[in-house]
Design a protein around this motif. Structure first.
Motif, mmCIF file in Angstrom:
data_model
loop_
_atom_site.group_PDB
_atom_site.id
_atom_site.type_symbol
_atom_site.label_atom_id
_atom_site.label_comp_id
_atom_site.label_asym_id
_atom_site.label_seq_id
_atom_site.Cartn_x
_atom_site.Cartn_y
_atom_site.Cartn_z
ATOM 1 N N LYS A 1 13.387 9.399 27.233
ATOM 2 C CA LYS A 1 12.795 11.014 26.731
ATOM 3 C C LYS A 1 12.152 10.399 26.123
ATOM 4 C CE LYS A 1 16.163 13.451 28.119
ATOM 5 N NZ LYS A 1 16.394 14.623 29.471
ATOM 6 N N PHE A 2 10.456 11.397 26.469
ATOM 7 C CA PHE A 2 9.914 11.327 24.762
ATOM 8 C C PHE A 2 8.859 12.657 24.997
ATOM 9 C CE2 PHE A 2 7.501 10.687 29.301
ATOM 10 C CZ PHE A 2 6.519 11.668 28.966
ATOM 11 N N ASN A 3 8.615 12.939 23.983
ATOM 12 C CA ASN A 3 7.720 13.587 23.303
ATOM 13 C C ASN A 3 6.774 13.208 22.059
ATOM 14 O OD1 ASN A 3 6.991 16.315 21.929
ATOM 15 N ND2 ASN A 3 8.221 16.153 20.552
ATOM 16 N N LEU A 4 5.460 13.185 23.049
ATOM 17 C CA LEU A 4 3.827 12.230 22.930
ATOM 18 C C LEU A 4 3.134 13.045 21.723
ATOM 19 C CD1 LEU A 4 3.557 9.431 26.051
ATOM 20 C CD2 LEU A 4 4.799 9.771 22.830
ATOM 21 N N PRO A 5 2.661 13.389 20.660
ATOM 22 C CA PRO A 5 1.349 13.968 20.039
ATOM 23 C C PRO A 5 0.475 13.588 20.575
ATOM 24 C CG PRO A 5 3.539 13.667 18.443
ATOM 25 C CD PRO A 5 3.430 12.069 19.688
ATOM 26 N N PRO A 6 -0.346 13.808 20.732
ATOM 27 C CA PRO A 6 -1.794 13.169 21.204
ATOM 28 C C PRO A 6 -2.510 11.677 20.908
ATOM 29 C CG PRO A 6 -2.281 15.844 20.566
ATOM 30 C CD PRO A 6 -0.990 15.031 20.149
ATOM 31 N N SER A 7 -2.822 11.189 21.452
ATOM 32 C CA SER A 7 -2.927 9.529 21.089
ATOM 33 C C SER A 7 -1.789 9.092 20.556
ATOM 34 C CB SER A 7 -4.115 9.890 20.052
ATOM 35 O OG SER A 7 -5.283 10.645 20.503
ATOM 36 N N ARG A 8 -0.769 9.172 21.173
ATOM 37 C CA ARG A 8 0.316 8.718 20.465
ATOM 38 C C ARG A 8 1.360 8.165 21.732
ATOM 39 N NH1 ARG A 8 1.854 9.613 15.009
ATOM 40 N NH2 ARG A 8 3.383 7.940 15.911
ATOM 41 N N GLU A 9 1.830 6.685 21.706
ATOM 42 C CA GLU A 9 2.263 5.883 22.200
ATOM 43 C C GLU A 9 3.939 5.846 22.114
ATOM 44 O OE1 GLU A 9 0.459 2.491 22.068
ATOM 45 O OE2 GLU A 9 -1.207 2.999 22.506
ATOM 46 N N ILE A 10 4.748 5.545 23.322
ATOM 47 C CA ILE A 10 5.759 5.360 23.255
ATOM 48 C C ILE A 10 5.994 3.250 24.501
ATOM 49 C CG2 ILE A 10 6.606 6.572 25.605
ATOM 50 C CD1 ILE A 10 9.338 6.721 24.351
ATOM 51 N N ALA A 11 7.291 2.941 23.059
ATOM 52 C CA ALA A 11 6.851 1.448 23.568
ATOM 53 C C ALA A 11 8.553 1.143 24.217
ATOM 54 C CB ALA A 11 6.750 0.958 23.402
ATOM 55 N N GLU A 12 8.837 1.387 25.851
ATOM 56 C CA GLU A 12 9.985 0.495 25.531
ATOM 57 C C GLU A 12 10.353 -0.380 26.618
ATOM 58 O OE1 GLU A 12 12.953 2.135 24.475
ATOM 59 O OE2 GLU A 12 12.606 4.139 23.981
ATOM 60 N N SER A 13 12.261 -0.906 26.460
ATOM 61 C CA SER A 13 11.718 -2.141 27.226
ATOM 62 C C SER A 13 13.037 -2.021 27.792
ATOM 63 C CB SER A 13 11.424 -3.585 26.859
ATOM 64 O OG SER A 13 12.173 -4.238 25.770
ATOM 65 N N LEU A 14 13.370 -3.140 28.982
ATOM 66 C CA LEU A 14 14.443 -3.097 29.344
ATOM 67 C C LEU A 14 14.983 -4.528 29.822
ATOM 68 C CD1 LEU A 14 16.478 -1.694 31.048
ATOM 69 C CD2 LEU A 14 15.787 -1.370 32.673
ATOM 70 N N GLY A 15 16.563 -4.588 29.981
ATOM 71 C CA GLY A 15 16.467 -6.286 30.658
ATOM 72 C C GLY A 15 17.749 -5.894 31.602
ATOM 73 N N CYS A 16 18.111 -6.975 31.993
ATOM 74 C CA CYS A 16 19.129 -6.885 33.510
ATOM 75 C C CYS A 16 20.759 -7.062 33.035
ATOM 76 C CB CYS A 16 19.087 -8.270 34.006
ATOM 77 S SG CYS A 16 17.160 -7.831 35.403
ATOM 78 N N ILE A 17 21.561 -6.521 33.243
ATOM 79 C CA ILE A 17 23.110 -6.338 32.591
ATOM 80 C C ILE A 17 23.746 -7.804 33.347
ATOM 81 C CG2 ILE A 17 25.525 -5.811 32.478
ATOM 82 C CD1 ILE A 17 24.259 -2.941 32.123
ATOM 83 N N ASP A 18 23.359 -7.636 35.059
ATOM 84 C CA ASP A 18 23.207 -8.467 35.777
ATOM 85 C C ASP A 18 22.278 -9.466 36.476
ATOM 86 O OD1 ASP A 18 26.768 -7.965 36.019
ATOM 87 O OD2 ASP A 18 25.745 -5.857 36.640
ATOM 88 N N GLY A 19 22.180 -10.737 35.847
ATOM 89 C CA GLY A 19 21.290 -11.864 36.464
ATOM 90 C C GLY A 19 20.113 -12.082 35.050
ATOM 91 N N GLU A 20 19.304 -12.096 36.279
ATOM 92 C CA GLU A 20 17.548 -12.211 35.699
ATOM 93 C C GLU A 20 16.327 -11.372 36.453
ATOM 94 O OE1 GLU A 20 17.493 -14.140 33.074
ATOM 95 O OE2 GLU A 20 19.183 -15.063 32.433
ATOM 96 N N VAL A 21 15.600 -10.752 34.915
ATOM 97 C CA VAL A 21 14.731 -10.202 35.258
ATOM 98 C C VAL A 21 13.630 -10.363 36.295
ATOM 99 C CG1 VAL A 21 12.887 -8.690 34.635
ATOM 100 C CG2 VAL A 21 15.147 -8.713 33.282
ATOM 101 N N LEU A 22 13.247 -10.176 37.483
ATOM 102 C CA LEU A 22 12.628 -10.539 38.338
ATOM 103 C C LEU A 22 10.764 -10.162 38.508
ATOM 104 C CD1 LEU A 22 15.024 -11.585 41.792
ATOM 105 C CD2 LEU A 22 14.459 -13.174 39.821
ATOM 106 N N SER A 23 10.974 -9.066 38.232
ATOM 107 C CA SER A 23 10.279 -8.016 38.487
ATOM 108 C C SER A 23 10.705 -7.056 37.956
ATOM 109 C CB SER A 23 9.632 -7.887 39.650
ATOM 110 O OG SER A 23 8.304 -6.982 40.069
ATOM 111 N N GLY A 24 9.686 -5.885 37.443
ATOM 112 C CA GLY A 24 9.538 -4.312 37.608
ATOM 113 C C GLY A 24 8.589 -3.606 37.589
ATOM 114 N N GLY A 25 8.879 -2.162 36.965
ATOM 115 C CA GLY A 25 7.869 -0.979 36.546
ATOM 116 C C GLY A 25 8.535 -0.148 36.371
#
Length: 417
Positions: free
Chosen positions: A31-55
């Motif tokens: 979820k995000f609630n962004l004021p003007p000119s603000r950012e949200i940064a999130e990341s995600l890894g893999c539960i099973d295996g290794e990250v090959l690519s993302g989007g």
């Protein structure tokens, strides 16, 4: 892989996964609630295996919310994750939800809503320039003229992106899709109005369907092969008359980043925007691949020298580089496509874990390869004396597709998004 918006599904903050062959997909909603000119940064890894690519994908695509980072990162625990930062470019608060999606190695241990996965696990679009007619140039010589097209990876649902008027030599070629998929940058001669414009190419950007074109360069030298460079702000790198330059996406802030007595060209940017790969013409006539920081510093040779090294392309996860080369072959102009690690651990300049991907390609060989967005396939050209055909290759099975189309047999791979 192409990620789409306006998804009607609301998910709990869990980690579903989707099994597909030897790899699978995992995703998480934020979820995000962004004021003007603000950012949200999130990341995600893999539960099973290794990250090959993302989007990522954003529900309902708010007009002023855009991704400013979409890239792999290494966490403190040395785990590869996929990071997506969103920014509110508008003038009021914007709330919503977005998903980070990762391709993971191996088999998943949990189930997933497959309807959701099917919406974004599609094959995207391939972009290419294709012969459309012949026309006399300013020297009264007959030249082939190309326009930019896109289609599904099997050649279906083709769309013409640029249109050269009949009897004009207004070539458009070398399309590169922006990181968010909304725009293309390309080289073209469409500005020619006669002999006063000289015989040189310029760079333009446009919406991904070719509408709203904007001219970025005005020079008396060739501007070729633009590529997008992720960052804040987003940049474009390109080759100009044997040098490598960088600029803002509106054509301002031009910087020369590689400028030597040799010719440099075929530049590409790493997914996180921190490095470039390019080709240098050596004094002995051979071509060497180099990588460097995005400002041109700390350059290192990679991939060994060969007479026809070319077209380096970073993988979506930044770990591999595609290129074409005539290495180990007689000097006949025949090339094949290879991949190698983007980091040379033993600093021998040869490229670690070198892999030849195409073998015994007909004609002059295979060139111009580009990764699919998930890094699981590539899109490339096979050149001959009469033209070039387009193909895809699944990199897990090494199976090459038949030509996307056979008439006309003159087309060159540009990008896959």
């Amino acid at each position: 892989m192409k990620f789409i918006s306006a998804l009607p599904i609301v998910l709990a903050l869990a980690f579903p996964a989707y099994a597909s062959g030897s790899n699978h997909v995992e995703y998480k909603a934020f979820k995000f609630n962004l004021p003007p000119s603000r950012e949200i940064a999130e990341s995600l890894g893999c539960i099973d295996g290794e990250v090959l690519s993302g989007g990522y994908t954003v529900d309902n695509t708010p007009e002023f919310v855009r991704a400013i980072r979409n890239m792999p990162i290494i966490t403190g625990g040395s785990q590869l994750q996929w990071r997506v930062d969103l920014r509110n470019f508008g003038g009021s608060n914007i709330s919503g939800q977005y998903y980070i999606i990762v391709i993971c190695s191996g088999v998943a241990s949990v189930n997933v809503n497959q309807q959701f996965v099917a919406k974004f696990l599609n094959s995207g679009k391939v972009y290419y320039d294709k012969y459309v007619h012949s026309a006399l140039d300013i020297n009264n010589d007959l030249q082939d003229v190309f326009d930019i097209f896109r289609s599904d990876p099997d050649g279906s649902n083709e769309e013409r992106i640029t249109t050269a008027p009949p009897n004009t030599e207004h070539d458009s070629y070398a399309a590169a899709v922006s990181p968010d998929g909304d725009m293309i940058a390309f080289s073209t001669f469409r500005h020619r109005d006669g002999t006063q414009e000289r015989n040189n190419s310029e760079l333009y950007v446009a919406d991904d369907d070719g509408s709203n074109p904007i001219r970025l360069t005005t020079n008396e030298v060739n501007d070729d092969d633009p590529r997008w460079c992720t960052g804040a702000p987003l940049k474009i790198v390109w080759a100009q008359d044997g040098d490598i330059l960088k600029m803002n996406t509106d054509g301002s802030g031009v910087e020369s980043i590689v400028n030597t007595s040799a010719d440099e060209y075929d530049v590409d940017c790493s997914p996180d925007g921190s490095k470039i790969a390019f080709v240098r013409q050596l004094q002995n006539g051979q071509r060497q691949l180099f990588i460097a920081n995005s400002d041109g510093t700390n350059e290192k040779a990679l991939g060994g020298a060969a007479f026809l090294n070319g077209n380096p392309r970073w993988s979506p996860n930044g770990l591999r580089i595609l290129f074409d080369s005539d290495r180990g072959m007689p000097p006949t102009g025949h090339r094949e496509v290879y991949s190698m690690d983007s980091i040379d651990m033993n600093n021998d300049g040869e490229g670690d874990n070198l892999l030849q991907l195409t073998v015994n390609s007909p004609g002059f060989g295979a060139t111009g390869a580009n990764w699919s967005s998930d890094g699981m396939a590539m899109f490339f050209s096979v050149d001959s004396a009469t033209g070039s055909t387009l193909h895809t290759m699944d990199l897990s099975s090494m199976i090459v597709s038949p030509p996307l189309f056979v008439s006309p047999p003159k087309a060159f791979a540009n990008d896959w998004y």
